[in-house]
Design an enzyme around this catalytic site. Structure first.
Site, mmCIF file in Angstrom:
data_model
loop_
_atom_site.group_PDB
_atom_site.id
_atom_site.type_symbol
_atom_site.label_atom_id
_atom_site.label_comp_id
_atom_site.label_asym_id
_atom_site.label_seq_id
_atom_site.Cartn_x
_atom_site.Cartn_y
_atom_site.Cartn_z
ATOM 1 N N ASN A 78 -5.729 -87.338 126.551
ATOM 2 C CA ASN A 78 -4.803 -88.817 125.359
ATOM 3 C C ASN A 78 -5.955 -88.135 123.901
ATOM 4 O OD1 ASN A 78 -3.328 -89.923 126.813
ATOM 5 N ND2 ASN A 78 -4.535 -91.597 128.137
ATOM 6 N N ASP A 90 1.123 -82.250 120.868
ATOM 7 C CA ASP A 90 1.653 -83.026 122.198
ATOM 8 C C ASP A 90 2.390 -82.949 123.132
ATOM 9 O OD1 ASP A 90 3.006 -85.683 122.369
ATOM 10 O OD2 ASP A 90 5.166 -84.854 121.301
ATOM 11 N N ASP A 130 -0.759 -81.925 126.419
ATOM 12 C CA ASP A 130 -0.815 -83.318 126.736
ATOM 13 C C ASP A 130 -0.392 -83.684 128.144
ATOM 14 O OD1 ASP A 130 1.993 -84.163 126.037
ATOM 15 O OD2 ASP A 130 0.294 -86.041 124.519
ATOM 16 N N ARG A 138 -1.048 -83.130 133.876
ATOM 17 C CA ARG A 138 -1.115 -82.872 135.875
ATOM 18 C C ARG A 138 -2.114 -81.655 136.146
ATOM 19 N NH1 ARG A 138 3.718 -82.579 132.671
ATOM 20 N NH2 ARG A 138 3.885 -80.482 132.274
ATOM 21 N N ASP A 171 1.480 -91.059 124.550
ATOM 22 C CA ASP A 171 2.163 -90.594 123.236
ATOM 23 C C ASP A 171 3.267 -90.871 123.453
ATOM 24 O OD1 ASP A 171 4.250 -87.786 123.558
ATOM 25 O OD2 ASP A 171 2.689 -86.677 124.042
ATOM 26 N N HIS A 172 3.961 -91.439 122.730
ATOM 27 C CA HIS A 172 4.707 -92.343 122.387
ATOM 28 C C HIS A 172 4.307 -92.979 122.077
ATOM 29 C CE1 HIS A 172 7.406 -90.690 125.434
ATOM 30 N NE2 HIS A 172 8.840 -90.457 124.924
ATOM 31 N N ASP A 223 3.458 -90.399 118.592
ATOM 32 C CA ASP A 223 4.725 -89.528 118.156
ATOM 33 C C ASP A 223 5.365 -90.832 116.716
ATOM 34 O OD1 ASP A 223 4.300 -87.400 119.225
ATOM 35 O OD2 ASP A 223 5.741 -88.467 121.351
#
Length: 420
Positions: A48, A100, A103, A108, A121-122, A125
């Site tokens: 993040n 983006d 991330d 992972r 993330d969204h 965006d």
């Protein structure tokens, strides 16, 4: 906890990200670069943090643009920005796209993949979407115009469609040509071209640019400016994405034995919200002024963008928690009241109650911006707090190393390259 219900929080354990990317450009060019780029980041950097760093670069680009063009006039009003500003926007957007993209890879690598990352993330965006509309429209020399409004609607509609599709299909689908990949690269190119030739370049007629003005028959066609031609082409892109998204949703509904028409009704919240904003903009020119032609145009778009980010944020939350699709938004009441006040000369043949002067209207627009920011900020804070408390994680901190020297919850260091 309290914003997200206990049952919804339990559903977070069932969430698993699923994504499909059909872009050859992404597969053969960008993804190898992203796979290498993520290895430059230490494992103690939270995913993040990378996402927010990318958005911070965009905020810096946006602030720079407003510093040189505070009234959002571009070349049309005699404001000529330094060319480096457009180049910085081009570089900034490329970095945002790269951050983006990695991330999730960093998540992972560090064992931090999960619903919080999806939400964060969204959310970034969604905010970036409106900022890029404003900056790209300035670079295209559209400025304060209905073309910029159309760009806002089209771009937000694409984002809403993608989120709506992911809610119903359970996966994020990016086609051969998608906004997050090819669309962003096109905007990057627009910034770079404006940096070389200036925004006025985009007012050049398409036939003039292609040197077709002397070709028989073709020269009978309208010499549409390049920026208008670009926007017209984008409109067809939105129409294509609409049918493509519905085709994927319909296929998923048929496979699950569910109604295929009902999901279409869940597109109405976007239509309603966008309609209210446009209703405010089209008010009669009381006292010879119009919102779209004033310096309030940018803060108005920013307030709209924050309300949209809140709207899709609730959609994503519903997706990761397997809860009903959000339909109602209380901000509609506020925005509609503002729109009705502005349109009283048309609706009731009387002056507005509040927006009787430029100062009063500025107060209302900035108050709307503040309320929209507060509502979205409250949503983000409460959601992050609930998810981090429930899952025992931190938003910007990677889990500690275990006794073997591996990050808790992540793959061993020997598998790090494979995971990335």
């Amino acid at each position: 906890m309290g914003f997200i219900s206990a049952d919804a929080l339990q559903n977070l354990h069932k969430y698993a990200y699923k994504g499909v990317d059909k872009s050859p450009l992404s597969k053969y060019v960008l993804n190898p670069f992203w796979t290498w780029f993520v290895t430059l980041w230490p494992l103690w950097v939270a995913p993040n943090t990378i996402t927010l760093s990318g958005l911070s670069i965009v905020f810096l680009n946006f602030a720079t643009l407003l510093w040189y063009d505070p009234t959002y006039l571009a070349d049309k009003g005699g404001v000529v920005m330094p060319n480096w500003v457009y180049f910085s926007c081009s570089i900034g957007l490329f970095l945002y796209q790269s951050f983006d993209a990695i991330d999730g890879k960093q998540a992972r690598r560090t064992g931090m993949a999960g619903p919080l990352g999806e939400m964060f993330d969204h959310g970034c965006d969604a905010m970036n979407t409106t900022l890029e509309v404003i900056m790209a429209s300035q670079a295209l020399n559209l400025g304060r115009s209905w073309w910029t409004v159309a760009s806002q609607i089209a771009t937000l509609a694409n984002f809403y469609l993608t989120t709506w599709e992911e809610y119903h299909t359970g996966e994020l689908y990016l086609g051969v040509f998608s906004g997050p990949v090819e669309g962003i690269l096109i905007i990057i190119a627009i910034y770079a071209i404006s940096g070389v030739y200036g925004p006025s370049f985009w007012d050049t007629g398409m036939l003039t640019f292609l040197r077709l003005t002397n070709v028989p028959l073709i020269n009978q066609l309208p010499d549409l400016p390049l920026n208008d031609a670009f926007m017209t082409t984008a409109a067809f892109g939105v129409a294509y994405n609409l049918q493509a998204s519905y085709r994927n949703v319909r296929r998923a509904m048929l496979a699950a034995g569910k109604p295929t028409v009902q999901p279409l009704l869940l597109l109405l919240p976007f239509v309603v919200s966008a309609g209210i904003q446009v209703f405010w903009l089209v008010h009669p020119h009381y006292n010879d002024s119009a919102l779209i032609n004033s310096a309030l145009f940018v803060p108005f778009l920013c307030a709209w963008g924050l309300q949209f980010a809140h709207q899709v944020g609730r959609m994503i939350l519903a997706h990761v928690t397997s809860t009903p699709f959000p339909v109602w938004d209380w901000m509609w009441v506020w925005s509609l009241a503002c729109a009705i006040d502005a349109n009283l000369p048309l609706l009731a043949d009387r002056a507005p109650i509040i927006q009787t002067s430029e100062a009063n209207r500025a107060m209302l627009v900035y108050l709307t911006l503040a309320i929209s920011f507060g509502a979205y900020g409250r949503f983000c804070t409460l959601v992050i707090n609930d998810i981090t408390n429930f899952m025992g994680i931190a938003c910007f901190t990677v889990r500690k190393k275990d006794k073997d020297g591996n990050w808790q919850g992540s793959v061993p260091h020997s598998e790090e390259k494979k995971a990335s």
